[in-house]
Scaffold this motif. Structure first.
Motif, PDB file in Angstrom:
ATOM      1  N   GLY A   1      13.531  27.736  57.817  1.00  0.00           N
ATOM      2  CA  GLY A   1      14.264  28.004  59.056  1.00  0.00           C
ATOM      3  C   GLY A   1      13.424  27.956  60.319  1.00  0.00           C
ATOM      4  N   LYS A   2      12.349  27.182  60.319  1.00  0.00           N
ATOM      5  CA  LYS A   2      11.470  27.098  61.496  1.00  0.00           C
ATOM      6  C   LYS A   2      12.192  26.508  62.703  1.00  0.00           C
ATOM      7  N   SER A   3      12.818  25.350  62.484  1.00  0.00           N
ATOM      8  CA  SER A   3      13.477  24.683  63.607  1.00  0.00           C
ATOM      9  C   SER A   3      14.676  25.502  64.088  1.00  0.00           C
ATOM     10  N   SER A   4      15.405  26.097  63.160  1.00  0.00           N
ATOM     11  CA  SER A   4      16.550  26.943  63.539  1.00  0.00           C
ATOM     12  C   SER A   4      16.089  28.141  64.356  1.00  0.00           C
ATOM     13  N   LEU A   5      14.960  28.721  63.981  1.00  0.00           N
ATOM     14  CA  LEU A   5      14.442  29.881  64.709  1.00  0.00           C
ATOM     15  C   LEU A   5      14.089  29.487  66.146  1.00  0.00           C
TER      16      LEU A   5
ATOM     17  N   PRO B   1      15.615  20.047  52.847  1.00  0.00           N
ATOM     18  CA  PRO B   1      14.219  20.297  53.221  1.00  0.00           C
ATOM     19  C   PRO B   1      13.506  19.011  53.618  1.00  0.00           C
ATOM     20  N   GLY B   2      12.505  19.124  54.454  1.00  0.00           N
ATOM     21  CA  GLY B   2      11.707  17.964  54.831  1.00  0.00           C
ATOM     22  C   GLY B   2      12.166  17.312  56.116  1.00  0.00           C
ATOM     23  N   LYS B   3      12.957  18.045  56.917  1.00  0.00           N
ATOM     24  CA  LYS B   3      13.504  17.457  58.140  1.00  0.00           C
ATOM     25  C   LYS B   3      12.410  17.209  59.189  1.00  0.00           C
TER      26      LYS B   3
ATOM     27  N   ALA C   1      17.808  36.878  57.560  1.00  0.00           N
ATOM     28  CA  ALA C   1      18.130  38.281  57.278  1.00  0.00           C
ATOM     29  C   ALA C   1      19.639  38.498  57.130  1.00  0.00           C
ATOM     30  N   ASP C   2      20.435  37.604  57.715  1.00  0.00           N
ATOM     31  CA  ASP C   2      21.896  37.736  57.586  1.00  0.00           C
ATOM     32  C   ASP C   2      22.363  37.540  56.153  1.00  0.00           C
ATOM     33  N   LYS C   3      21.485  36.980  55.315  1.00  0.00           N
ATOM     34  CA  LYS C   3      21.891  36.691  53.938  1.00  0.00           C
ATOM     35  C   LYS C   3      21.690  37.865  52.986  1.00  0.00           C
TER      36      LYS C   3
ATOM     37  N   SER D   1      17.252  36.544  62.160  1.00  0.00           N
ATOM     38  CA  SER D   1      18.328  35.699  61.655  1.00  0.00           C
ATOM     39  C   SER D   1      18.691  34.714  62.754  1.00  0.00           C
ATOM     40  N   SER D   2      18.686  33.450  62.420  1.00  0.00           N
ATOM     41  CA  SER D   2      19.033  32.448  63.427  1.00  0.00           C
ATOM     42  C   SER D   2      20.529  32.404  63.656  1.00  0.00           C
ATOM     43  N   SER D   3      21.303  32.926  62.705  1.00  0.00           N
ATOM     44  CA  SER D   3      22.739  32.910  62.946  1.00  0.00           C
ATOM     45  C   SER D   3      23.206  34.124  63.744  1.00  0.00           C
TER      46      SER D   3
HETATM   47  P1  GTP Z   1      11.893  21.644  57.565  1.00  0.00           P
HETATM   48  O1  GTP Z   1      11.882  21.076  58.938  1.00  0.00           O
HETATM   49  O2  GTP Z   1      12.557  20.772  56.582  1.00  0.00           O
HETATM   50  O3  GTP Z   1      10.546  22.107  57.110  1.00  0.00           O
HETATM   51  O4  GTP Z   1      12.846  22.963  57.577  1.00  0.00           O
HETATM   52  P2  GTP Z   1      12.922  24.162  58.619  1.00  0.00           P
HETATM   53  O5  GTP Z   1      12.028  25.263  58.177  1.00  0.00           O
HETATM   54  O6  GTP Z   1      12.759  23.672  60.011  1.00  0.00           O
HETATM   55  O7  GTP Z   1      14.422  24.680  58.383  1.00  0.00           O
HETATM   56  P3  GTP Z   1      15.722  24.436  59.289  1.00  0.00           P
HETATM   57  O8  GTP Z   1      15.629  25.202  60.556  1.00  0.00           O
HETATM   58  O9  GTP Z   1      15.991  22.976  59.367  1.00  0.00           O
HETATM   59  O10 GTP Z   1      16.828  25.192  58.413  1.00  0.00           O
HETATM   60  C1  GTP Z   1      17.055  24.893  57.060  1.00  0.00           C
HETATM   61  C2  GTP Z   1      18.439  25.363  56.645  1.00  0.00           C
HETATM   62  O11 GTP Z   1      18.500  26.789  56.673  1.00  0.00           O
HETATM   63  C3  GTP Z   1      19.565  24.895  57.576  1.00  0.00           C
HETATM   64  O12 GTP Z   1      20.690  24.592  56.781  1.00  0.00           O
HETATM   65  C4  GTP Z   1      19.823  26.101  58.458  1.00  0.00           C
HETATM   66  O13 GTP Z   1      21.145  26.147  58.951  1.00  0.00           O
HETATM   67  C5  GTP Z   1      19.561  27.252  57.504  1.00  0.00           C
HETATM   68  N1  GTP Z   1      19.096  28.458  58.224  1.00  0.00           N
HETATM   69  C6  GTP Z   1      17.998  28.548  58.996  1.00  0.00           C
HETATM   70  N2  GTP Z   1      17.844  29.789  59.488  1.00  0.00           N
HETATM   71  C7  GTP Z   1      18.893  30.510  59.035  1.00  0.00           C
HETATM   72  C8  GTP Z   1      19.315  31.881  59.198  1.00  0.00           C
HETATM   73  O14 GTP Z   1      18.685  32.707  59.867  1.00  0.00           O
HETATM   74  N3  GTP Z   1      20.442  32.246  58.544  1.00  0.00           N
HETATM   75  C9  GTP Z   1      21.172  31.390  57.763  1.00  0.00           C
HETATM   76  N4  GTP Z   1      22.238  31.872  57.158  1.00  0.00           N
HETATM   77  N5  GTP Z   1      20.810  30.106  57.593  1.00  0.00           N
HETATM   78  C10 GTP Z   1      19.695  29.666  58.208  1.00  0.00           C
END
Ligand code: GTP
Ligand code: MG
Length: 201
Positions: free
Chosen positions: A35-39, A56-58, A144-146, A177-179
């Motif tokens: 969830g790095k990019s989402s955060l 994964p691997g985006k 954390a929402d999970k 939690s990113s959501s």
């Molecule tokens: P890579 O770039 O592949 O290394 O992944 P990343 O770490 O950047 O993860 P990314 O942010 O792309 O999120 C991966 C998945 O997790 C996505 O489907 C997001 O929607 C989900 N996700 C990320 N953060 C949260 C969160 O806080 N809560 C929930 N429920 N889902 C999340």
């Protein structure tokens, strides 16, 4: 901290080509899909500043974003994704380690871990590596929402205990939690405080 602006600056796989100015920089690192990019999007309140994906691997490059024209956020590729080819994995590892070892502007790394899982060797090893290279880091528990509050608390406690087997103190940590945007204010406040305390360069 108020976010007045957040702009994408550049992507590359070569630390030597990263921005040359001396602004403080914070990197987000952790397993693929943690969830790095989402955060980053949650912190910046922008839907798709950083690219996210359910697969994964985006993120495959070092991505710089400039915030409030004062500091950089860096989105990095994840480690530990089994389905990336061995060759791709080696290339990633090389530029990620070069980034951490050479990037003088790096102030602190945020190591993201999924709050649902037990401490994973790959994350613990990565933190060990940061410690050996004297790179300050904080832990960010994601998703954390999970979990229900009790389970969340239990997992964080267990993580802390595991950390204390090899570290004298638990590093600063954030539960996010990113959501739901949980942890956003705390994390931004933390960065703001560090930026304020930094000697000007
Ligand atoms: P890579 O770039 O592949 O290394 O992944 P990343 O770490 O950047 O993860 P990314 O942010 O792309 O999120 C991966 C998945 O997790 C996505 O489907 C997001 O929607 C989900 N996700 C990320 N953060 C949260 C969160 O806080 N809560 C929930 N429920 N889902 C999340
Ligand atoms: Mg990503």
């Amino acid at each position: 901290m108020q976010i007045k602006s957040a702009e994408f600056v550049m992507s590359n796989s070569d630390v030597a080509k990263c921005p040359k100015d001396r602004l403080p920089e914070y990197a987000f690192i952790g397993r693929s899909n943690v969830g790095k990019s989402s955060l980053i999007n949650m912190l910046m309140q922008r839907k798709s500043l950083a690219k996210t994906s359910g697969r994964p691997g985006k993120t495959q490059l070092i991505n710089h974003f400039i915030i409030n024209k004062q500091w950089y956020l860096v989105d990095l590729p994840g480690y530990g994704y089994a389905r990336v080819s061995k060759k791709a994995k080696k290339t990633f590892q090389k530029f990620i380690t070069q980034y951490f070892e050479k990037r003088q502007q790096l102030v602190l790394a945020f190591v993201l871990v999924d709050c649902r899982h037990e401490p994973q060797p790959i994350d613990l090893e990565f933190m060990q590596y940061l410690g050996e290279n004297q790179i300050p880091f904080s832990i960010v528990f994601t998703k954390a929402d999970k979990l229900k509050p009790k389970a969340l608390e239990r997992n964080i406690k267990a993580y802390e205990q595991k950390m204390l087997e090899s570290w004298e103190i638990m590093p600063p940590y954030f539960i996010t939690s990113s959501s739901s945007a949980m942890g956003r204010d705390e994390l931004l406040q933390y960065i703001d405080q560090i930026n304020t305390d930094l000697p000007s360069i």
